[in-house]
Design a protein around this motif. Structure first.
Motif, PDB file in Angstrom:
ATOM      1  N   HIS B 152      40.236  33.222  38.607  1.00 33.53           N
ATOM      2  CA  HIS B 152      39.786  34.413  39.326  1.00 33.53           C
ATOM      3  C   HIS B 152      39.008  33.982  40.566  1.00 33.53           C
ATOM      4  O   HIS B 152      38.071  33.190  40.454  1.00 33.53           O
ATOM      5  N   VAL B 154      36.883  35.618  43.659  1.00 33.38           N
ATOM      6  CA  VAL B 154      36.298  36.887  44.111  1.00 33.38           C
ATOM      7  C   VAL B 154      35.533  36.677  45.418  1.00 33.38           C
ATOM      8  O   VAL B 154      34.690  35.780  45.512  1.00 33.38           O
ATOM      9  N   ILE B 156      32.894  38.469  47.870  1.00 31.52           N
ATOM     10  CA  ILE B 156      31.994  39.611  48.012  1.00 31.52           C
ATOM     11  C   ILE B 156      32.135  40.142  49.432  1.00 31.52           C
ATOM     12  O   ILE B 156      31.723  39.513  50.401  1.00 31.52           O
ATOM     13  N   SER B 157      32.754  41.285  49.520  1.00 32.55           N
ATOM     14  CA  SER B 157      33.114  41.859  50.807  1.00 32.55           C
ATOM     15  C   SER B 157      32.169  43.007  51.172  1.00 32.55           C
ATOM     16  O   SER B 157      31.088  43.147  50.574  1.00 32.55           O
ATOM     17  N   ASP B 179      38.370  38.665  53.922  1.00 32.16           N
ATOM     18  CA  ASP B 179      39.254  39.575  53.182  1.00 32.16           C
ATOM     19  C   ASP B 179      40.708  39.135  53.329  1.00 32.16           C
ATOM     20  O   ASP B 179      41.469  39.113  52.356  1.00 32.16           O
ATOM     21  N   VAL B 195      40.558  38.645  44.500  1.00 27.90           N
ATOM     22  CA  VAL B 195      40.180  40.003  44.904  1.00 27.90           C
ATOM     23  C   VAL B 195      39.013  40.020  45.885  1.00 27.90           C
ATOM     24  O   VAL B 195      38.140  39.152  45.854  1.00 27.90           O
ATOM     25  N   ASN B 196      39.018  41.014  46.751  1.00 30.74           N
ATOM     26  CA  ASN B 196      37.878  41.312  47.605  1.00 30.74           C
ATOM     27  C   ASN B 196      37.129  42.475  46.962  1.00 30.74           C
ATOM     28  O   ASN B 196      37.728  43.508  46.659  1.00 30.74           O
ATOM     29  N   TYR B 197      35.836  42.288  46.778  1.00 30.44           N
ATOM     30  CA  TYR B 197      35.044  43.328  46.118  1.00 30.44           C
ATOM     31  C   TYR B 197      33.842  43.676  47.003  1.00 30.44           C
ATOM     32  O   TYR B 197      33.005  42.824  47.299  1.00 30.44           O
ATOM     33  N   PRO B 199      30.550  45.677  47.121  1.00 32.05           N
ATOM     34  CA  PRO B 199      29.649  46.389  46.206  1.00 32.05           C
ATOM     35  C   PRO B 199      28.893  47.555  46.834  1.00 32.05           C
ATOM     36  O   PRO B 199      28.175  48.254  46.129  1.00 32.05           O
TER      37      PRO B 199
END
Lengths: 241, 241
Positions: B152, B154, B156-157, B179, B195-197, B199
């Motif tokens: 995974h 990730v 943090i976007s 991204d 993934v781009n997440y 928050p």
């Protein structure tokens, strides 16, 4: 187009020695003559012979364009202040009703992210494809901000700024970053016409080189198909469109 | 969440010494204990005291997490190979049913593009906010690619990856670039969950610092309002969420 080319125009363009950049110069020169305007073009690129060729092509279609070549590798950041100095010495911003800066220089590397673990290699790519663009935008804004003329900042973009393509992480990422840079500039400077323009796939040396080096087979097939179709239908004109 | 935390998990996270990164570590540690799993966390950050604090907070909520701190400035690219070497020496990739790399480290500069004409300044920003992320992604993919566990990645976007904000050209551009990097990695590695997440606005030191330094007044009002509302409604939990 008429108003842009019927008065006095200053064009500054990177990657002016070949491909799309060269074609834009020739088309703009034709438009200046057609619009009964006058212009000064600053042509930036590494390749001296290519710059001479672009100059020759401009002169063939227009007597109303003064050309100044600025031989510089925009990826070599330490050489940029001198290039800006040359441009500053070669123009009076107040003389122009319109100015245009076109960010056209770019490079295309084909490599999977798993294989891209050399920070120096990544850094050099970013120097040419993002940092130079940010720096030159800043300098262009400084140069013309107190002048009465209309300012235009154009980034030559790509579908790759929006869609991810295998093996083109650097190209796609920096095209996305440049699009965003121009969008922020547009917000910060309501009087500057700042636009991202994606001309679509072109039969230029950059693309053909990249396709034959190491592109993902699926991209190769789809892009070569698009170029072939484009050339066959002749919906676009110019040497390198 | 259950399957991720009920087996053996390796977490590698940057910016682990404070704010969102610290909060993620604590929440993940709680989840490991709740899921009856076991885990090893590699905490990357510059601040040794902050890393010790994160370690203490993890230990308070879980006895099932082994912690290894890797004190490194990810913006100092020449220090990254040593950090990767430390991680490689501290784990056997085959031991983990799941691994997660979280790109959380970032910095926020507030400056109009017209005032950003220092290539070294821009370059340093890109080192931390893009190049380190590209390099570490590559190394993470290399490290686990031959292991049977699920990977995974990730990022943090932020909304800034999508929308331009005045004075935040560097932040917005590099968030957009990151991204895109993750999207290309997802295409290149169908078995990796990349993934781009984003928050949403958070009451972290990074954001508060940036807002008080030099943000555009319109952003300041809108973001401080969002944070205030978020804290008042208590829809999110944790020290720094």
């Amino acid at each position: 187009m008429d108003s842009l080319f019927s008065g006095s125009l200053c064009l500054i363009i990177t990657g002016a020695s070949r491909g799309f950049g060269q074609a834009v110069c020739v088309k703009f020169a034709e438009a200046v003559t057609k619009g009964k305007g006058r212009a000064k073009f600053f042509l930036l690129a590494r390749n001296e012979n290519g710059l001479a060729e672009t100059t020759k092509l401009i002169k063939e279609v227009s007597k109303d364009v003064e050309v100044q070549v600025v031989c510089v590798d925009v990826g070599n950041l330490s050489s940029l202040p001198d290039a800006i100095q040359t441009i500053e010495s070669g123009l009076k911003p107040d003389d122009y009703q319109n100015s245009i800066f076109i960010h056209n220089a770019a490079s295309l590397e084909s490599q999977s992210v798993v294989d891209t673990d050399d920070c120096e290699y990544i850094g050099k790519y970013l120097d040419l494809n993002y940092t130079s663009c940010h720096y030159l935008s800043s300098k262009y804004l400084q140069l013309f901000k107190n002048s009465p003329g209309k300012m235009h900042l154009v980034n030559i973009s790509s579908i790759c700024a929006l869609d991810p393509y295998k093996r083109w992480a650097l190209y796609c990422s920096m095209k996305a970053a440049r699009d965003m840079l121009i969008s922020v500039i547009a917000k910060e400077n309501p009087l500057v016409r700042a636009v991202n323009y994606a001309p679509g796939p072109m039969n230029t040396k950059l693309l053909v080189d990249a396709l034959h080096r190491n592109a993902d087979p699926s991209i190769k097939i789809s892009l070569l198909g698009a170029i072939e179709k484009m050339l066959a239908t002749k919906t676009v004109s110019g040497n390198n469109f």
